[in-house]
Design a protein around this motif. Sequence first.
Motif, PDB file in Angstrom:
ATOM      1  N   ILE A 174       0.897  -1.402   0.128  1.00 32.93           N
ATOM      2  CA  ILE A 174       0.016   0.114   0.009  1.00 32.93           C
ATOM      3  C   ILE A 174       0.928   1.042   0.050  1.00 32.93           C
ATOM      4  O   ILE A 174       0.578   2.145  -0.772  1.00 32.93           O
ATOM      5  CB  ILE A 174      -1.009   0.129   1.234  1.00 32.93           C
ATOM      6  N   ARG A 175       1.613   1.331   0.696  1.00 30.40           N
ATOM      7  CA  ARG A 175       2.743   2.586   0.969  1.00 30.40           C
ATOM      8  C   ARG A 175       3.444   2.920  -0.263  1.00 30.40           C
ATOM      9  O   ARG A 175       3.765   3.572  -0.860  1.00 30.40           O
ATOM     10  CB  ARG A 175       3.573   2.384   2.228  1.00 30.40           C
ATOM     11  N   LEU A 176       3.972   1.631  -0.878  1.00 34.40           N
ATOM     12  CA  LEU A 176       4.887   1.819  -2.133  1.00 34.40           C
ATOM     13  C   LEU A 176       3.880   2.305  -3.253  1.00 34.40           C
ATOM     14  O   LEU A 176       4.131   3.146  -4.060  1.00 34.40           O
ATOM     15  CB  LEU A 176       5.243   0.623  -2.518  1.00 34.40           C
ATOM     16  N   PHE A 177       2.612   1.652  -3.364  1.00 34.59           N
ATOM     17  CA  PHE A 177       1.578   2.173  -4.510  1.00 34.59           C
ATOM     18  C   PHE A 177       1.051   3.627  -4.294  1.00 34.59           C
ATOM     19  O   PHE A 177       1.075   4.344  -5.227  1.00 34.59           O
ATOM     20  CB  PHE A 177       0.325   1.329  -4.511  1.00 34.59           C
ATOM     21  N   LEU A 178       0.725   4.033  -3.033  1.00 36.48           N
ATOM     22  CA  LEU A 178       0.488   5.471  -2.615  1.00 36.48           C
ATOM     23  C   LEU A 178       1.622   6.255  -3.052  1.00 36.48           C
ATOM     24  O   LEU A 178       1.282   7.400  -3.456  1.00 36.48           O
ATOM     25  CB  LEU A 178       0.036   5.590  -1.285  1.00 36.48           C
TER      26      LEU A 178
END
Length: 344
Positions: free
Chosen positions: A322-326
């Motif tokens: 999630i953090r990478l995608f955001l």
Amino acid sequence: MKLSIVIPTYNVGSYIETTLISLVSQSKVDFEVVIVDDGSTDDTLNIVKEILGKSATFKYKIIEKENGGVSTARNIGLYQSMGKYVMFLDGDDYVSHKLVERIDKFLDDENDVVCWGFNKVDTHQMDITNYFDKYRSNLKTMSGIDTLKYIIKERAMFISVGSAAYRKSTLLKYNIKYTEGCSNGEDQEFTYKFLSKVNHVLFVNEVLSYYVQRIGSISNSYDIKRFDVINAMNRTIYYMEAKGNNKKLIDIANSIKNEFIIGSFLFNFNSCLNFIETGKSMKAKINIIYREIDKYYPKLSNEVLSIMKNYKGNNVKMKIKIRLFLFSPIVYNRLFSLKNFVDK
């Protein structure tokens, strides 16, 4: 008759022979096959009629209809079937020649669903993945809710389209059918809704079905309809939460929202990036995907991004994704190849 096998077909002339031969060669022939041709324009119907006409030792019927989608075809087959239990087999997949023999004794009116392992194979029938390399092999009898827990929360098992036989009377009792017009996730929606209603699930610890991965299928090509799965899971969540007083089921619904929906969105977004036409920059590809999502699924992107930002689960791997995608879908795509990202 205990078992009906419903097979929707649409332009599978290159594959349907393998499917039918796997049924013609069954070691036990007390079953029914219901072919529902969804307006094929190739030689699918001719092949079906020729093979079944010459070789079938079981009862069968062939239903021809105008093209309306796989869910419509499956529903017609369900209602036209005569067996106490019904299973659905796609026209490019096939089964072990011992399938009927191995599950027959469990189709006893006590079990609501009988399920088994399946392997993913290529078009040359070579294994891509073996079911028991990924999932548990010590399962036997479970409740529907426990089965959902194993599938969704623990990822200890999985039920595909062609790896389960459902008691027809239970399907009809709860009016469970495939959502027509849905192109991806309709099978999971069907299964999860059914499991939320039943008490007796039996798992046969064998690989008895083979799921063919072929080029051009929705899972191996660029197709914005991949995101139908999000709506399918939202309908499933609503269905489960409608009971209101079942804490275990509500917990599973929350897991679908926080794990499955996010995971499906990330997987399908990343897959679209990998399959979209070459010659465009990664930023341009991302913009194309978001535009198409907004066109066909208004508000879906914002809803899923909001779920990501408010993620409260304990899955460390999911948090990292999630953090990478955001931070950047481009960075995310570079770090997670399509092959390594498959996360069912």
